[in-house]
Design a protein around this motif. Structure first.
Motif, PDB file in Angstrom:
ATOM      1  N   ALA A  22       1.045  -0.987  -0.034  1.00 55.98           N
ATOM      2  CA  ALA A  22       0.160   0.140   0.095  1.00 55.98           C
ATOM      3  C   ALA A  22       1.280   1.316   0.186  1.00 55.98           C
ATOM      4  CB  ALA A  22      -1.396   0.177   0.887  1.00 55.98           C
ATOM      5  N   ALA A  23       2.142   1.198   0.799  1.00 53.11           N
ATOM      6  CA  ALA A  23       2.930   2.114   0.664  1.00 53.11           C
ATOM      7  C   ALA A  23       2.901   2.304  -0.763  1.00 53.11           C
ATOM      8  CB  ALA A  23       4.437   2.349   1.482  1.00 53.11           C
ATOM      9  N   THR A  26       0.501   4.650  -3.368  1.00 52.53           N
ATOM     10  CA  THR A  26       0.247   5.873  -1.980  1.00 52.53           C
ATOM     11  C   THR A  26       1.793   6.055  -3.155  1.00 52.53           C
ATOM     12  OG1 THR A  26      -1.059   4.905  -0.527  1.00 52.53           O
ATOM     13  CG2 THR A  26      -0.242   7.145  -0.353  1.00 52.53           C
ATOM     14  N   TYR A  29       1.296   7.683  -6.718  1.00 54.47           N
ATOM     15  CA  TYR A  29       0.474   8.691  -7.005  1.00 54.47           C
ATOM     16  C   TYR A  29       0.535   9.984  -5.841  1.00 54.47           C
ATOM     17  CZ  TYR A  29      -2.859   4.958  -8.734  1.00 54.47           C
ATOM     18  OH  TYR A  29      -3.693   4.009  -9.743  1.00 54.47           O
ATOM     19  N   ALA A  30       1.320   9.774  -4.895  1.00 50.09           N
ATOM     20  CA  ALA A  30       1.545  10.692  -4.658  1.00 50.09           C
ATOM     21  C   ALA A  30       2.521  11.576  -4.874  1.00 50.09           C
ATOM     22  CB  ALA A  30       2.290  11.182  -2.507  1.00 50.09           C
ATOM     23  N   LYS A  36      -2.148  12.186  -0.691  1.00 47.32           N
ATOM     24  CA  LYS A  36      -2.288  10.715   0.121  1.00 47.32           C
ATOM     25  C   LYS A  36      -2.864   9.911   0.221  1.00 47.32           C
ATOM     26  CE  LYS A  36       2.460  11.104   1.080  1.00 47.32           C
ATOM     27  NZ  LYS A  36       3.716  10.699   1.940  1.00 47.32           N
ATOM     28  N   PHE A  37      -4.490  11.011   1.018  1.00 48.61           N
ATOM     29  CA  PHE A  37      -5.196  10.626   1.544  1.00 48.61           C
ATOM     30  C   PHE A  37      -6.147   9.501   0.213  1.00 48.61           C
ATOM     31  CE2 PHE A  37      -6.955  15.383   1.137  1.00 48.61           C
ATOM     32  CZ  PHE A  37      -7.736  14.728   0.890  1.00 48.61           C
ATOM     33  N   TYR A  38      -5.856  10.251  -0.896  1.00 46.51           N
ATOM     34  CA  TYR A  38      -6.810   9.768  -2.152  1.00 46.51           C
ATOM     35  C   TYR A  38      -6.697   7.915  -2.250  1.00 46.51           C
ATOM     36  CZ  TYR A  38      -8.337  14.465  -3.848  1.00 46.51           C
ATOM     37  OH  TYR A  38      -8.482  15.883  -4.522  1.00 46.51           O
ATOM     38  N   VAL A  39      -5.473   7.757  -2.246  1.00 45.75           N
ATOM     39  CA  VAL A  39      -5.088   6.591  -2.359  1.00 45.75           C
ATOM     40  C   VAL A  39      -5.758   5.419  -1.397  1.00 45.75           C
ATOM     41  CG1 VAL A  39      -3.074   4.847  -3.173  1.00 45.75           C
ATOM     42  CG2 VAL A  39      -2.898   7.361  -2.966  1.00 45.75           C
ATOM     43  N   THR A  41      -6.734   1.487  -0.665  1.00 45.34           N
ATOM     44  CA  THR A  41      -5.541   0.290  -0.737  1.00 45.34           C
ATOM     45  C   THR A  41      -6.453  -1.356   0.071  1.00 45.34           C
ATOM     46  OG1 THR A  41      -3.500   0.990  -1.466  1.00 45.34           O
ATOM     47  CG2 THR A  41      -4.176  -1.463  -1.409  1.00 45.34           C
ATOM     48  N   ASN A 135      -3.112  17.141   3.564  1.00 43.57           N
ATOM     49  CA  ASN A 135      -3.494  15.614   3.863  1.00 43.57           C
ATOM     50  C   ASN A 135      -4.711  15.622   3.945  1.00 43.57           C
ATOM     51  OD1 ASN A 135      -3.151  13.185   2.651  1.00 43.57           O
ATOM     52  ND2 ASN A 135      -1.796  12.279   5.032  1.00 43.57           N
TER      53      ASN A 135
END
Length: 140
Positions: A22-23, A26, A29-30, A36-39, A41, A135
């Motif tokens: 997940a990192a 993230t 996309y970042a 970041k909070f858009y992502v 998983t 964020n």
């Protein structure tokens, strides 16, 4: 928002491996300017008897469904670039571990998306930059 639903065999990933996966998603996309909070998983463990490919149970398959809402690929060349980048991103979490991997991307219309009652700001706008800095969704 990129929403990733990762369907995988039971026990394929430890809690730590899920966090690392997940990192990486993230960061992908970042790095492209999204907050970041858009992502999101989500990992779904599927028993081998319930994960069939071509009618045959699979204990090594990972199937990823990705919803892109925040940004869309404007043309075939951009879509190919995303596919290539995601293939490289996924390799250490799937193929390099001996797992079979498929993914697809759906692009949801941006006007059908809200966060905490707010319509997300336009791509690249000052309001979107504010959301990146904070964020979190904040009124703009």
């Amino acid at each position: 928002m990129p929403l990733w639903n990762v369907y995988h065999p039971v026990g394929a990933y430890t809690a730590q491996q899920k966090q690392e996966f997940a990192a990486d998603v993230t960061a992908f996309y970042a790095h492209r300017g999204l907050p970041k909070f858009y992502v999101v998983t989500i990992f779904h463990e599927i028993p081998e008897s319930s994960f069939l490919i071509g009618g045959t149970p699979s204990g090594t398959a990972v199937r990823i469904m990705i919803d892109h809402i925040a940004h869309h690929a404007p043309d075939p060349a951009a879509r190919q670039q995303i596919d290539d980048s995601l293939t490289r991103l996924l390799a250490p979490h799937t193929r390099d571990r001996g797992l079979y991997c498929e993914f697809h991307i759906d692009e949801t219309p941006r006007d059908l998306w809200m966060i905490n009652g707010l319509r997300p700001p336009a791509s690249g706008s000052e309001a979107e930059h504010l959301w990146v800095r904070e964020n979190q969704p904040v009124p703009y």
